[in-house]
Design a protein around this motif. Sequence first.
Motif, PDB file in Angstrom:
ATOM      1  N   MET A   1      47.143  39.537  40.628  1.00 55.55           N
ATOM      2  CA  MET A   1      46.800  38.110  40.606  1.00 55.55           C
ATOM      3  C   MET A   1      45.359  37.893  40.180  1.00 55.55           C
ATOM      4  O   MET A   1      45.055  36.981  39.409  1.00 55.55           O
ATOM      5  CB  MET A   1      47.014  37.489  41.989  1.00 55.55           C
ATOM      6  CG  MET A   1      48.469  37.259  42.330  1.00 55.55           C
ATOM      7  SD  MET A   1      48.604  36.498  43.962  1.00 55.55           S
ATOM      8  CE  MET A   1      50.344  36.041  43.935  1.00 55.55           C
ATOM      9  N   LEU A   2      44.473  38.750  40.671  1.00 53.49           N
ATOM     10  CA  LEU A   2      43.063  38.664  40.294  1.00 53.49           C
ATOM     11  C   LEU A   2      42.913  38.862  38.783  1.00 53.49           C
ATOM     12  O   LEU A   2      42.207  38.110  38.103  1.00 53.49           O
ATOM     13  CB  LEU A   2      42.269  39.721  41.081  1.00 53.49           C
ATOM     14  CG  LEU A   2      40.840  40.026  40.665  1.00 53.49           C
ATOM     15  CD1 LEU A   2      39.985  38.775  40.678  1.00 53.49           C
ATOM     16  CD2 LEU A   2      40.230  41.080  41.604  1.00 53.49           C
ATOM     17  N   ALA A   3      43.591  39.871  38.241  1.00 56.51           N
ATOM     18  CA  ALA A   3      43.534  40.119  36.798  1.00 56.51           C
ATOM     19  C   ALA A   3      44.069  38.906  36.029  1.00 56.51           C
ATOM     20  O   ALA A   3      43.497  38.491  35.016  1.00 56.51           O
ATOM     21  CB  ALA A   3      44.339  41.373  36.449  1.00 56.51           C
ATOM     22  N   GLU A   4      45.146  38.333  36.517  1.00 50.28           N
ATOM     23  CA  GLU A   4      45.739  37.165  35.864  1.00 50.28           C
ATOM     24  C   GLU A   4      44.739  36.010  35.818  1.00 50.28           C
ATOM     25  O   GLU A   4      44.573  35.349  34.785  1.00 50.28           O
ATOM     26  CB  GLU A   4      47.012  36.746  36.614  1.00 50.28           C
ATOM     27  CG  GLU A   4      47.704  35.518  36.080  1.00 50.28           C
ATOM     28  CD  GLU A   4      48.232  35.695  34.659  1.00 50.28           C
ATOM     29  OE1 GLU A   4      48.651  36.819  34.323  1.00 50.28           O
ATOM     30  OE2 GLU A   4      48.195  34.701  33.893  1.00 50.28           O
ATOM     31  N   LEU A   5      44.052  35.766  36.950  1.00 45.01           N
ATOM     32  CA  LEU A   5      43.104  34.654  37.015  1.00 45.01           C
ATOM     33  C   LEU A   5      41.914  34.886  36.087  1.00 45.01           C
ATOM     34  O   LEU A   5      41.307  33.945  35.597  1.00 45.01           O
ATOM     35  CB  LEU A   5      42.633  34.444  38.461  1.00 45.01           C
ATOM     36  CG  LEU A   5      43.722  33.925  39.404  1.00 45.01           C
ATOM     37  CD1 LEU A   5      43.234  33.907  40.848  1.00 45.01           C
ATOM     38  CD2 LEU A   5      44.172  32.525  38.982  1.00 45.01           C
ATOM     39  N   LEU A   6      41.573  36.162  35.853  1.00 48.18           N
ATOM     40  CA  LEU A   6      40.465  36.476  34.943  1.00 48.18           C
ATOM     41  C   LEU A   6      40.939  36.581  33.498  1.00 48.18           C
ATOM     42  O   LEU A   6      40.128  36.680  32.580  1.00 48.18           O
ATOM     43  CB  LEU A   6      39.813  37.801  35.365  1.00 48.18           C
ATOM     44  CG  LEU A   6      39.103  37.827  36.724  1.00 48.18           C
ATOM     45  CD1 LEU A   6      38.670  39.249  37.073  1.00 48.18           C
ATOM     46  CD2 LEU A   6      37.907  36.877  36.725  1.00 48.18           C
TER      47      LEU A   6
ATOM     48  N   TRP B   1      42.581  39.172  32.372  1.00 46.58           N
ATOM     49  CA  TRP B   1      42.442  40.585  32.022  1.00 46.58           C
ATOM     50  C   TRP B   1      43.795  41.289  32.114  1.00 46.58           C
ATOM     51  O   TRP B   1      44.646  40.892  32.904  1.00 46.58           O
ATOM     52  CB  TRP B   1      41.504  41.296  32.996  1.00 46.58           C
ATOM     53  CG  TRP B   1      40.083  40.863  32.986  1.00 46.58           C
ATOM     54  CD1 TRP B   1      39.529  39.813  32.288  1.00 46.58           C
ATOM     55  CD2 TRP B   1      39.026  41.468  33.743  1.00 46.58           C
ATOM     56  NE1 TRP B   1      38.197  39.733  32.569  1.00 46.58           N
ATOM     57  CE2 TRP B   1      37.850  40.725  33.454  1.00 46.58           C
ATOM     58  CE3 TRP B   1      38.943  42.539  34.626  1.00 46.58           C
ATOM     59  CZ2 TRP B   1      36.619  41.055  34.026  1.00 46.58           C
ATOM     60  CZ3 TRP B   1      37.717  42.864  35.192  1.00 46.58           C
ATOM     61  CH2 TRP B   1      36.572  42.132  34.885  1.00 46.58           C
ATOM     62  N   PRO B   2      43.961  42.386  31.372  1.00 45.83           N
ATOM     63  CA  PRO B   2      45.164  43.208  31.581  1.00 45.83           C
ATOM     64  C   PRO B   2      45.029  43.992  32.892  1.00 45.83           C
ATOM     65  O   PRO B   2      43.922  44.210  33.375  1.00 45.83           O
ATOM     66  CB  PRO B   2      45.165  44.161  30.384  1.00 45.83           C
ATOM     67  CG  PRO B   2      43.732  44.257  29.980  1.00 45.83           C
ATOM     68  CD  PRO B   2      43.104  42.919  30.298  1.00 45.83           C
ATOM     69  N   SER B   3      46.154  44.383  33.451  1.00 49.14           N
ATOM     70  CA  SER B   3      46.125  45.166  34.687  1.00 49.14           C
ATOM     71  C   SER B   3      47.169  46.268  34.616  1.00 49.14           C
ATOM     72  O   SER B   3      48.140  46.174  33.860  1.00 49.14           O
ATOM     73  CB  SER B   3      46.394  44.269  35.902  1.00 49.14           C
ATOM     74  OG  SER B   3      47.663  43.667  35.804  1.00 49.14           O
ATOM     75  N   ALA B   4      46.954  47.306  35.401  1.00 54.24           N
ATOM     76  CA  ALA B   4      47.949  48.368  35.522  1.00 54.24           C
ATOM     77  C   ALA B   4      48.040  48.779  36.980  1.00 54.24           C
ATOM     78  O   ALA B   4      47.024  48.918  37.661  1.00 54.24           O
ATOM     79  CB  ALA B   4      47.567  49.576  34.662  1.00 54.24           C
ATOM     80  N   ALA B   5      49.280  48.943  37.476  1.00 48.65           N
ATOM     81  CA  ALA B   5      49.499  49.312  38.874  1.00 48.65           C
ATOM     82  C   ALA B   5      50.912  49.853  39.047  1.00 48.65           C
ATOM     83  O   ALA B   5      51.827  49.319  38.434  1.00 48.65           O
ATOM     84  CB  ALA B   5      49.312  48.087  39.776  1.00 48.65           C
ATOM     85  N   PRO B   6      51.116  50.862  39.882  1.00 50.25           N
ATOM     86  CA  PRO B   6      50.119  51.703  40.543  1.00 50.25           C
ATOM     87  C   PRO B   6      49.728  52.859  39.623  1.00 50.25           C
ATOM     88  O   PRO B   6      50.584  53.486  39.000  1.00 50.25           O
ATOM     89  CB  PRO B   6      50.883  52.207  41.762  1.00 50.25           C
ATOM     90  CG  PRO B   6      52.312  52.218  41.351  1.00 50.25           C
ATOM     91  CD  PRO B   6      52.492  51.209  40.263  1.00 50.25           C
TER      92      PRO B   6
ATOM     93  N   LEU C   1      41.829  45.561  35.021  1.00 46.50           N
ATOM     94  CA  LEU C   1      41.954  45.849  36.464  1.00 46.50           C
ATOM     95  C   LEU C   1      42.963  46.967  36.683  1.00 46.50           C
ATOM     96  O   LEU C   1      44.038  46.985  36.074  1.00 46.50           O
ATOM     97  CB  LEU C   1      42.399  44.602  37.228  1.00 46.50           C
ATOM     98  CG  LEU C   1      42.570  44.810  38.741  1.00 46.50           C
ATOM     99  CD1 LEU C   1      42.046  43.589  39.506  1.00 46.50           C
ATOM    100  CD2 LEU C   1      44.012  45.089  39.138  1.00 46.50           C
ATOM    101  N   ILE C   2      42.581  47.893  37.542  1.00 42.06           N
ATOM    102  CA  ILE C   2      43.460  49.025  37.833  1.00 42.06           C
ATOM    103  C   ILE C   2      43.659  49.151  39.339  1.00 42.06           C
ATOM    104  O   ILE C   2      42.695  49.225  40.098  1.00 42.06           O
ATOM    105  CB  ILE C   2      42.860  50.305  37.222  1.00 42.06           C
ATOM    106  CG1 ILE C   2      43.105  50.244  35.698  1.00 42.06           C
ATOM    107  CG2 ILE C   2      43.496  51.553  37.807  1.00 42.06           C
ATOM    108  CD1 ILE C   2      42.221  51.094  34.901  1.00 42.06           C
ATOM    109  N   ALA C   3      44.923  49.126  39.753  1.00 39.58           N
ATOM    110  CA  ALA C   3      45.258  49.300  41.174  1.00 39.58           C
ATOM    111  C   ALA C   3      45.680  50.744  41.360  1.00 39.58           C
ATOM    112  O   ALA C   3      46.611  51.233  40.709  1.00 39.58           O
ATOM    113  CB  ALA C   3      46.367  48.341  41.581  1.00 39.58           C
TER     114      ALA C   3
END
Lengths: 323, 248
Positions: free
Chosen positions: B127-132, B134-139, B171-173
């Motif tokens: 969600m944080l990545a979405e608001l910024l 930015w792309p994200s990857a998890a886990p 962002l990386i979780a």
Amino acid sequence: MMEVVIAVVGEAEGGRVSGGSREAVAFVRRLSTPARVIGVLLSDSRDSAAFWAQADGIEVMPGLAPGLKTYEQRSFLSALIQVLDRVRPSLVVVPHTARGSDFAPRLAARLRLPFTPSVCGLDEGETSPLLIRQVMGGKVIERIELPEAAVLTVAPGAFTAEVGSAPGMVREVEVNPDPPAARVMGRSEPPTADAGLARAEVIVAVGRGAGETGIPLGRELAACFRRGALGSSRPLVDAGLLPYELQVGQTGATVAPRVYIACGISGALQHTAGMSGANFIVAVNTDANAPIFRLAHLGAVMDLRELLPELIERLRSMRGSEQ
Amino acid sequence: MVCVRAVPDLESFPAAEAERFPAIEGLRYRLNDYDLFALEEAARLREGIGARVTVVTAGPARVEEQLRKAVALAGDDGFRIDLPESDDPDPFRTAAALADFARPRGFNLILCGAMSQDRMRQAVGPMLAELLGWPSAAPVIRLEIVGGEALVDWELEAGARERLALPLPGLIAVQSGINVPRYASLSNVLRVKKMKLPVLPVAAPEAPTRTEAAWRAPDRGRCEFVHGSAEAVAAIIAERIRKSAPVL
């Protein structure tokens, strides 16, 4: 009254649709609100949509584009939003898979909707259904009032897919996915599960509570059985104490032995997903509240370092007297 | 930037009193396990490529102890966003508070744990990545920073993995098992002990994303408990195993 529309975002799988997608439809049907269920499928082929529409008897709206052959977060989300703009659902229901957990929270944030992941059951509430999920490593049950609008993910195996009674229908939607943000470089399959684990009749699995000192005891106990094998939950593998090939659970092997002896394993969903099919489950744990005891047939609240040596001795003498 | 969270200690959490959470007396909190793996990745980037690491948490005053511990492990500085206890259950609210913090500060990378051990939602990071935007990857189970990109392996089903080249900022979780987290050195504990960790106010909620949730202890299930000495318990278990299957 306005018609309630619920979108289920499915996953295409080689011309069919994943079991999790159909379980998500089963979940929606259990909500007992009269609703129009629309399956949303983003892929590069039509076959899966037709399969799904017929299997569950629902309306499926596939968004087709060559760029959707492999999942990439940005492309996928942009295409999904385009389809959802047409569908205008109040609830968006997603199978709780790796991909589902990747895009669903982002979708909820983008749409400013409440998000409830990994729903594993339903209870009746006073005014609305209550969504059930596990928290605190499975030690506690959380019950959430179903909001009017939300994004939900449904835990794998929690609901059973049923054959649809209505004729299905497919309505294609044109989508123009955004270019990908990340480059997908390839996929690696895990090493195959240990051969002994796959054909074992008895699995002695050790977990965090067993620690380094419990591993030899687990191995010795497994050796008491004709076809016994050592297994593990994730923490000992993560710590490098046991190889990945012995890992049982969501990210490891799925097993169904006649007897499963869980030693020092708390029993969070991530582990039990891989062993709940065992015929007879014995759990040894110092924490009487450990969720593994909800699944076990027989339980002992005690330190495995005390119990296992006694159990090993007992089994050996029984074996000796049988021969 | 590394996001951390204080969670109730899982082992000592009294499930029978779950309904009263968080008002359970004497409840102990500690750093979320997954965050320790994220902090270790950050500590390695700090040593390896000279990254500057800021540790952030959103929560009431009680979380300062865990924030200090996290800064001692990997941080150059640490901030607490003053999110009231009552807003803690809303992952969007937490993500929005962290996004407001991150936006003006020009971070290249945000690390967080794959999930919190108490709420188990895997939501705040994405969600944080979405608001910024930015792309994200998890886990993520492997991370390397190469030429302005993050090379990551993220976990799919049943142990399969996929490798991604993620553009930065991103962002990386972080998943458990990606590394072996260190203990804080005494010099780092002392360094952080006197450090001032600023407390920032939180903006008003933007959207009604909160759900009404209640906790309760789970049903007992089908388990038959065996009591007694280790020897007596072992005798019963051995007998029952033999009865259920001829496996000896």
